[in-house]
Write a protein that holds these residues in place. Structure first.
Motif, PDB file in Angstrom:
ATOM      1  N   ASP A  15       7.710   7.508   1.651  1.00  0.00           N
ATOM      2  CA  ASP A  15       6.556   6.669   1.286  1.00  0.00           C
ATOM      3  C   ASP A  15       5.815   6.201   2.535  1.00  0.00           C
ATOM      4  O   ASP A  15       4.578   6.189   2.578  1.00  0.00           O
ATOM      5  CB  ASP A  15       7.014   5.443   0.489  1.00  0.00           C
ATOM      6  CG  ASP A  15       7.346   5.777  -0.958  1.00  0.00           C
ATOM      7  OD1 ASP A  15       7.047   6.907  -1.396  1.00  0.00           O
ATOM      8  OD2 ASP A  15       7.918   4.911  -1.647  1.00  0.00           O
ATOM      9  N   ASP A  16       6.583   5.810   3.549  1.00  0.00           N
ATOM     10  CA  ASP A  16       5.969   5.333   4.788  1.00  0.00           C
ATOM     11  C   ASP A  16       5.193   6.443   5.490  1.00  0.00           C
ATOM     12  O   ASP A  16       4.150   6.190   6.111  1.00  0.00           O
ATOM     13  CB  ASP A  16       7.037   4.763   5.720  1.00  0.00           C
ATOM     14  CG  ASP A  16       7.595   3.428   5.232  1.00  0.00           C
ATOM     15  OD1 ASP A  16       7.079   2.898   4.237  1.00  0.00           O
ATOM     16  OD2 ASP A  16       8.558   2.934   5.844  1.00  0.00           O
ATOM     17  N   LEU A  17       5.697   7.672   5.414  1.00  0.00           N
ATOM     18  CA  LEU A  17       4.969   8.818   5.971  1.00  0.00           C
ATOM     19  C   LEU A  17       3.608   8.956   5.296  1.00  0.00           C
ATOM     20  O   LEU A  17       2.583   9.147   5.954  1.00  0.00           O
ATOM     21  CB  LEU A  17       5.757  10.115   5.752  1.00  0.00           C
ATOM     22  CG  LEU A  17       6.893  10.473   6.693  1.00  0.00           C
ATOM     23  CD1 LEU A  17       7.443  11.847   6.333  1.00  0.00           C
ATOM     24  CD2 LEU A  17       6.433  10.469   8.142  1.00  0.00           C
ATOM     25  N   GLU A  18       3.619   8.879   3.966  1.00  0.00           N
ATOM     26  CA  GLU A  18       2.370   9.027   3.214  1.00  0.00           C
ATOM     27  C   GLU A  18       1.378   7.942   3.604  1.00  0.00           C
ATOM     28  O   GLU A  18       0.195   8.220   3.838  1.00  0.00           O
ATOM     29  CB  GLU A  18       2.665   8.964   1.709  1.00  0.00           C
ATOM     30  CG  GLU A  18       1.430   9.080   0.852  1.00  0.00           C
ATOM     31  CD  GLU A  18       1.745   9.124  -0.631  1.00  0.00           C
ATOM     32  OE1 GLU A  18       0.826   8.874  -1.434  1.00  0.00           O
ATOM     33  OE2 GLU A  18       2.903   9.410  -1.008  1.00  0.00           O
ATOM     34  N   VAL A  19       1.846   6.712   3.685  1.00  0.00           N
ATOM     35  CA  VAL A  19       0.975   5.592   4.050  1.00  0.00           C
ATOM     36  C   VAL A  19       0.445   5.774   5.471  1.00  0.00           C
ATOM     37  O   VAL A  19      -0.735   5.538   5.753  1.00  0.00           O
ATOM     38  CB  VAL A  19       1.748   4.264   3.917  1.00  0.00           C
ATOM     39  CG1 VAL A  19       0.977   3.116   4.547  1.00  0.00           C
ATOM     40  CG2 VAL A  19       2.025   3.959   2.445  1.00  0.00           C
ATOM     41  N   LYS A  70      -3.409   6.377   5.245  1.00  0.00           N
ATOM     42  CA  LYS A  70      -4.039   5.055   5.317  1.00  0.00           C
ATOM     43  C   LYS A  70      -3.856   4.372   6.670  1.00  0.00           C
ATOM     44  O   LYS A  70      -4.468   3.333   6.915  1.00  0.00           O
ATOM     45  CB  LYS A  70      -3.461   4.135   4.227  1.00  0.00           C
ATOM     46  CG  LYS A  70      -3.640   4.649   2.819  1.00  0.00           C
ATOM     47  CD  LYS A  70      -2.919   3.766   1.805  1.00  0.00           C
ATOM     48  CE  LYS A  70      -2.952   4.386   0.416  1.00  0.00           C
ATOM     49  NZ  LYS A  70      -2.175   3.601  -0.568  1.00  0.00           N
ATOM     50  N   GLY A  71      -2.998   4.933   7.522  1.00  0.00           N
ATOM     51  CA  GLY A  71      -2.668   4.252   8.766  1.00  0.00           C
ATOM     52  C   GLY A  71      -3.054   5.031  10.003  1.00  0.00           C
ATOM     53  O   GLY A  71      -4.130   5.638  10.081  1.00  0.00           O
ATOM     54  N   TYR A  72      -2.141   5.044  10.981  1.00  0.00           N
ATOM     55  CA  TYR A  72      -2.431   5.629  12.285  1.00  0.00           C
ATOM     56  C   TYR A  72      -2.478   7.161  12.289  1.00  0.00           C
ATOM     57  O   TYR A  72      -2.752   7.763  13.320  1.00  0.00           O
ATOM     58  CB  TYR A  72      -1.373   5.170  13.292  1.00  0.00           C
ATOM     59  CG  TYR A  72      -1.513   3.724  13.700  1.00  0.00           C
ATOM     60  CD1 TYR A  72      -2.613   3.286  14.421  1.00  0.00           C
ATOM     61  CD2 TYR A  72      -0.528   2.788  13.371  1.00  0.00           C
ATOM     62  CE1 TYR A  72      -2.736   1.952  14.813  1.00  0.00           C
ATOM     63  CE2 TYR A  72      -0.634   1.462  13.758  1.00  0.00           C
ATOM     64  CZ  TYR A  72      -1.737   1.051  14.481  1.00  0.00           C
ATOM     65  OH  TYR A  72      -1.867  -0.257  14.868  1.00  0.00           O
ATOM     66  N   GLY A  73      -2.214   7.801  11.150  1.00  0.00           N
ATOM     67  CA  GLY A  73      -2.180   9.264  11.114  1.00  0.00           C
ATOM     68  C   GLY A  73      -3.507   9.917  11.412  1.00  0.00           C
ATOM     69  O   GLY A  73      -3.552  11.077  11.848  1.00  0.00           O
ATOM     70  N   ASN A  74      -4.619   9.210  11.199  1.00  0.00           N
ATOM     71  CA  ASN A  74      -5.940   9.752  11.494  1.00  0.00           C
ATOM     72  C   ASN A  74      -6.858   8.601  11.850  1.00  0.00           C
ATOM     73  O   ASN A  74      -6.879   7.582  11.147  1.00  0.00           O
ATOM     74  CB  ASN A  74      -6.479  10.522  10.276  1.00  0.00           C
ATOM     75  CG  ASN A  74      -7.789  11.230  10.574  1.00  0.00           C
ATOM     76  OD1 ASN A  74      -8.826  10.598  10.759  1.00  0.00           O
ATOM     77  ND2 ASN A  74      -7.749  12.547  10.629  1.00  0.00           N
TER      78      ASN A  74
END
Length: 494
Positions: free
Chosen positions: A291-295, A299-303
Motif C-alpha cells: 500500500d505504501d508503495l502505491e501511495v 501520490k508522493g515522492y515517486g514523481n
C-alpha cells in the motif's frame, strides 16, 4: 551433574526465547499498519524516531496558523462496497470446494460470511468516529494556541475552507464545532454558527488540484498497471502461505480483497480477530508495504508532478503568512486581521503537500527532490523505512504551519514551526529543525517549487488536436456515405 545442568539452562533459554517471540506477537497491533486507513488516535502516537522538538523561546509568540487536515474516518466508498460484496460470493465458492474435506480447518467466521455493509448502496461518508476525530482536534487546537483563538468568531479572522466532497466539509463542521464550542448560544453545548466555503470541484486547484490536473490524471492511469505488477509477487506469495495454512485455494486477488476487509474491519469496527487474523504480523507488514508503495508512486515522492501540482496551495500559505506579518507591522490589533486559515481535504491533498515541504525524508533525499531526481522506493520489510502512509496521511491526519513572531531575535524576527499530526517534525530543508526562520523556509523549501506554474504543469498541449481529430474523421465518414452536396447539407443541419 554438569550435563543435566547444561540441559536445564538450554531449556530455560529456549523457553525465554519462545516467551519473547510470543510477547512480540501479542504486542503487534494491526491497527498501526493500515496505511491510509489508519485511525487518527492510533497514528498520532506512532513514532519511528527519537526526534527532539525545538524549545520555542518564551519571547516568540504565535501570530498565525495554517492548517491542512484530511477528513476523518469514513465509511467504505462505493467501489470498496462492491469489492466486499464480490468477496462474499468468492468465499462461498471457496468453502463449497472444500466442504467434503474434513481435515480442513476453516475459521468459523468465514462460513456464511456477509459484508457488514451489505445492502448499503452509497458510501464514503464521514462516520461518527470520524466526526469525533475532528471535533476533538478542534478542541485541542484551541487549547494549544489560546493566543490565536481568543477572538470572537468572524469568517475573515478564521476562514474555513473544504472541498465539495461531503466527508471533507462534514469534517470542517466537526472541527469548527470543537474549535468554537462554548463560544455561542446554540443548545446545551453553547455552539455557534460558522461558515465553511468550498470551491467548485471543476476548478478547485487549491484543495483538489489532483482532480483538475489533466497531466496527473494521465500519469496516474499509465502507472496503475505497473503498481499492480509491483504488488503481484507479494500477493501471490502470501496467497500460497494462506492456502497451506487454511486449505482454501486463495488467489492473489483474494488476498487483496481480504486485506481490504481487514483494514475496513480494524479501522471502522475495531475488529481484528477475523480477516486480520488470517495474516501473520510479517504478512501484514508486507501488505502495508505494498500500500505504501502505491501511495509513494501515485501520490508522493515517486514523481515530482505528484507534489508540484500543489504549488497553488503552497503559494496561498506563504501569502497568508506575509499578510499576517504586514498586518502586525502596520500596527493592526488582533481581531482586525486573519489569525488562522483552516482547510479540510483528502489524502490526495495532504500527501503531496507533505512532500512539497520535504517531510519524511533524510537530508540527502531532500537534495534529490530539489534536483528533481527520482527517489528510491521505500525499502521492503523487515528493513525500516521513513515513508509510512499510516503516519503521513491517516484519517484526520494534518499539517499545521505556525508562524511565530520573535521580536527580540536579531537573526530573524519570524519563524515557522511545522507540526505533523500535532507533533513537531523534522524539516530536512531547514537543517532538520522543526523551528525554521521564515526567510529560510521561503528560500530553501518553498522557492524551488514555486518556480513551477500549475497550469503549465497540468495542461495537455495536445488537447486541441485531440479534440479536432475525431471531428475531422466524423466529416470524412459522412463524405463516404453522402455525396458532396448532401454532406454540405448535413453540416448545415448539424
Amino acid at each position: 551433574m554438569a550435563a543435566p545442568r547444561r540441559i536445564v539452562l538450554l531449556l530455560l533459554l529456549l523457553f525465554s526465547v519462545v516467551a519473547v517471540v510470543s510477547n512480540a506477537e501479542e504486542t503487534f497491533d494491526v491497527r498501526r499498519h493500515l496505511s491510509t486507513a489508519t485511525r487518527y488516535h492510533i497514528a498520532k502516537d506512532i513514532s519511528e524516531n527519537s526526534f527532539v522538538p525545538s524549545n520555542v523561546p518564551d519571547q516568540c509568540k504565535p501570530i498565525h496558523l495554517n492548517l491542512l487536515a484530511r477528513h476523518g474516518t469514513r465509511a467504505p466508498t462505493k467501489k470498496k462496497l462492491k469489492e466486499l460484496e464480490a468477496l462474499a460470493t468468492r468465499l462461498k465458492v471457496l468453502l463449497e470446494n472444500v466442504k467434503e474435506q474434513k481435515s480442513t480447518v476453516v475459521p468459523a467466521w468465514l462460513r456464511g460470511w456477509k459484508s457488514p455493509w451489505t445492502g448499503k448502496h452509497k458510501g464514503g461518508e464521514l462516520i461518527s468516529e470520524g466526526e469525533n476525530e475532528l471535533y476533538e482536534l478542534g478542541i485541542r487546537t484551541r487549547e494549544k494556541f489560546p493566543e490565536l483563538f481568543s477572538e470572537d468568531y468572524h469568517p475573515d479572522i478564521y476562514p474555513i475552507k473544504a472541498t465539495q466532497i461531503s466527508r471533507a466539509s462534514a469534517s470542517a463542521v466537526a472541527f469548527g464545532m470543537g474549535l468554537f464550542s462554548n463560544r455561542g448560544n446554540l443548545g446545551p453545548g453553547r455552539h455557534r454558527a460558522f461558515a465553511v466555503t468550498s470551491e467548485s470541484r471543476a476548478s478547485d486547484i487549491m484543495l483538489r488540484f489532483h482532480d483538475c490536473c489533466q497531466n496527473y490524471k494521465a500519469f496516474r492511469k499509465s502507472q496503475e498497471p505497473s503498481v499492480d505488477k509491483l504488488k503481484e509477487p507479494v500477493l501471490n506469495e502470501i496467497s500460497q502461505e494462506l492456502v497451506t495454512r487454511w486449505g482454501l485455494n486463495f488467489t492473489g486477488q483474494d488476498i487483496s480483497s481480504l486485506w481490504l476487509l481487514c483494514k475496513q474491519e480494524a479501522a471502522l469496527l475495531n475488529t481484528t480477530d477475523q480477516a486480520c487474523a488470517l495474516f501473520t504480523p510479517s504478512e501484514v507488514s508486507l501488505l502495508e508495504w505494498t500500500d505504501d508503495l502505491e501511495v509513494f508512486i501515485l501520490k508522493g515522492y515517486g514523481n515530482s508532478l505528484n507534489y508540484h501540482m500543489g504549488v497553488p496551495l503552497l503559494e496561498d500559505i506563504i501569502q497568508s503568512m506575509e499578510q499576517a506579518i504586514k498586518a502586525r507591522e502596520d500596527g493592526l490589533v488582533p481581531g482586525s486581521y486573519e489569525l488562522a486559515r483552516l482547510r479540510f481535504a483528502h489524502a490526495e491533498t495532504l500527501l503531496p503537500f507533505s512532500c512539497l515541504i520535504g517531510l519524511f525524508l533524510d537530508g540527502a533525499e531532500f537534495e534529490q527532490i530539489l534536483r528533481e531526481q527520482p527517489l528510491q522506493l521505500p525499502p521492503k520489510p523487515p528493513q525500516k523505512r521513513i515513508w509510512r502512509a499510516s503516519m503521513v496521511a491517516p484519517f484526520a491526519g494534518n499539517n499545521m504551519l505556525v508562524l511565530y513572531s520573535c521580536p527580540a531575535n536579531k537573526s530573524s524576527k519570524y519563524y515557522v514551526q511545522v507540526l505533523h499530526n500535532e507533533r513537531p517534525i523534522s524539516i530536512p530543508g531547514c537543517g532538520n529543525s522543526d523551528f525554521c526562520p521564515l526567510e529560510v523556509f521561503k528560500e530553501k523549501i518553498a522557492a524551488p517549487h514555486l518556480k513551477h506554474n500549475y497550469h503549465a504543469l497540468c495542461s495537455i498541449e495536445s488537447d486541441q488536436s485531440e479534440q479536432v481529430a475525431p471531428i475531422s474523421k466524423f466529416w470524412q465518414i459522412l463524405s463516404w456515405i453522402f455525396p458532396a452536396d448532401a454532406t454540405q447539407s448535413q453540416k448545415a443541419e448539424l
